[in-house]
Design a protein around this motif. Structure first.
Motif, PDB file in Angstrom:
ATOM      1  N   ILE A  14       4.455   7.484 -15.025  1.00 26.81           N
ATOM      2  CA  ILE A  14       3.704   8.649 -15.463  1.00 26.81           C
ATOM      3  C   ILE A  14       3.470   8.476 -16.958  1.00 26.81           C
ATOM      4  N   PHE A  15       2.238   8.601 -17.357  1.00 29.33           N
ATOM      5  CA  PHE A  15       1.901   8.401 -18.763  1.00 29.33           C
ATOM      6  C   PHE A  15       2.188   9.685 -19.538  1.00 29.33           C
TER       7      PHE A  15
ATOM      8  N   THR B 142       0.818  -1.212   0.000  1.00 33.36           N
ATOM      9  CA  THR B 142       0.000   0.000   0.000  1.00 33.36           C
ATOM     10  C   THR B 142       0.853   1.263   0.000  1.00 33.36           C
ATOM     11  N   ARG B 143       2.136   1.128   0.292  1.00 34.04           N
ATOM     12  CA  ARG B 143       3.034   2.286   0.289  1.00 34.04           C
ATOM     13  C   ARG B 143       3.728   2.488  -1.060  1.00 34.04           C
ATOM     14  N   GLU B 144       3.474   1.599  -1.994  1.00 33.49           N
ATOM     15  CA  GLU B 144       4.070   1.726  -3.321  1.00 33.49           C
ATOM     16  C   GLU B 144       3.340   2.807  -4.110  1.00 33.49           C
ATOM     17  N   PRO B 145       4.075   3.583  -4.917  1.00 32.18           N
ATOM     18  CA  PRO B 145       3.402   4.610  -5.715  1.00 32.18           C
ATOM     19  C   PRO B 145       2.491   3.978  -6.761  1.00 32.18           C
TER      20      PRO B 145
ATOM     21  N   PRO C 136       4.154  11.619 -23.033  1.00 30.05           N
ATOM     22  CA  PRO C 136       4.451  11.309 -24.438  1.00 30.05           C
ATOM     23  C   PRO C 136       5.845  10.696 -24.624  1.00 30.05           C
ATOM     24  N   ALA C 137       6.795  11.074 -23.778  1.00 28.86           N
ATOM     25  CA  ALA C 137       8.150  10.534 -23.913  1.00 28.86           C
ATOM     26  C   ALA C 137       8.199   9.044 -23.587  1.00 28.86           C
ATOM     27  N   GLU C 138       7.442   8.623 -22.587  1.00 30.31           N
ATOM     28  CA  GLU C 138       7.475   7.222 -22.180  1.00 30.31           C
ATOM     29  C   GLU C 138       6.432   6.370 -22.880  1.00 30.31           C
ATOM     30  N   PHE C 139       5.319   6.968 -23.267  1.00 30.84           N
ATOM     31  CA  PHE C 139       4.239   6.230 -23.915  1.00 30.84           C
ATOM     32  C   PHE C 139       3.754   7.000 -25.153  1.00 30.84           C
ATOM     33  N   PRO C 140       4.562   6.994 -26.220  1.00 28.49           N
ATOM     34  CA  PRO C 140       4.211   7.804 -27.404  1.00 28.49           C
ATOM     35  C   PRO C 140       2.934   7.349 -28.075  1.00 28.49           C
ATOM     36  N   GLY C 141       2.527   6.118 -27.926  1.00 32.51           N
ATOM     37  CA  GLY C 141       1.319   5.623 -28.569  1.00 32.51           C
ATOM     38  C   GLY C 141       0.038   6.193 -27.985  1.00 32.51           C
ATOM     39  N   LEU C 142       0.107   6.820 -26.817  1.00 25.45           N
ATOM     40  CA  LEU C 142      -1.073   7.375 -26.173  1.00 25.45           C
ATOM     41  C   LEU C 142      -1.416   8.766 -26.697  1.00 25.45           C
ATOM     42  N   VAL C 143      -0.452   9.397 -27.321  1.00 24.73           N
ATOM     43  CA  VAL C 143      -0.636  10.785 -27.774  1.00 24.73           C
ATOM     44  C   VAL C 143      -0.667  10.824 -29.303  1.00 24.73           C
ATOM     45  N   LYS C 144      -1.631  11.568 -29.886  1.00 20.19           N
ATOM     46  CA  LYS C 144      -1.702  11.700 -31.351  1.00 20.19           C
ATOM     47  C   LYS C 144      -0.913  12.873 -31.813  1.00 20.19           C
TER      48      LYS C 144
END
Length: 155
Positions: A144-145, A136-139, A147-155
């Protein structure tokens, strides 16, 4: 892990088929894991030898508002356990297994991934709390979603 139906049914079984508790305490600072069984004779379970050694244990509880906790009290009269525990610099990893004397290779209950914390020692015993890692103490979320880490989420 839930208690098996057979273990519940046979809780008052003959002495030859009593449940036994196997404890394994492991840490990088130990030369080899400490493996003990609460019996008068050593036990071989799944090819691993557990040494007969007196200890008391309360198995992990199942409370709604707190992570499971258990408690271990092991004899320190011979000073073997106390000397080993003194060499440990951080929380040791503990695994609890419940078997039957007549069928030592069948694990009835298994509690892996416990940590030995709040250790207290005296001339007669070593005591400590056994707790699971508090997730429960884990972030959350872990990433963080962006664009640099998850480019497929952003058009």
């Amino acid at each position: 892990m839930p208690v098996t139906t057979d273990l519940k049914r046979d809780a008052w079984a003959a002495e030859s088929d009593l449940p036994l508790v196997l404890i394994e305490i492991d840490h990088a600072d130990l030369t080899q894991p400490i493996r003990v069984v609460n019996d008068r004779e050593d036990v071989i379970s799944n090819g691993v030898t557990y040494t007969a050694f007196p200890f008391g244990i309360s198995l992990p509880d199942d409370l709604e508002d707190a992570p499971p906790r258990a408690r271990l009290q092991i004899s320190n009269v011979s000073q073997e356990i106390g000397q080993a525990v003194r060499t440990i610099s951080t929380a040791a990893s503990v695994t609890i297994k419940v078997i039957r004397r007549d069928t030592p290779d069948i694990v009835e209950m298994d509690f892996p991934g416990l940590r030995l914390v709040n250790i207290r020692m005296d001339a007669l015993s070593v005591e400590g709390d056994l707790e699971f890692e508090d997730l429960t103490r884990e972030p959350f979320p872990a990433h963080i979603f962006s664009p640099a880490e998850f480019p497929g989420l952003v058009k």
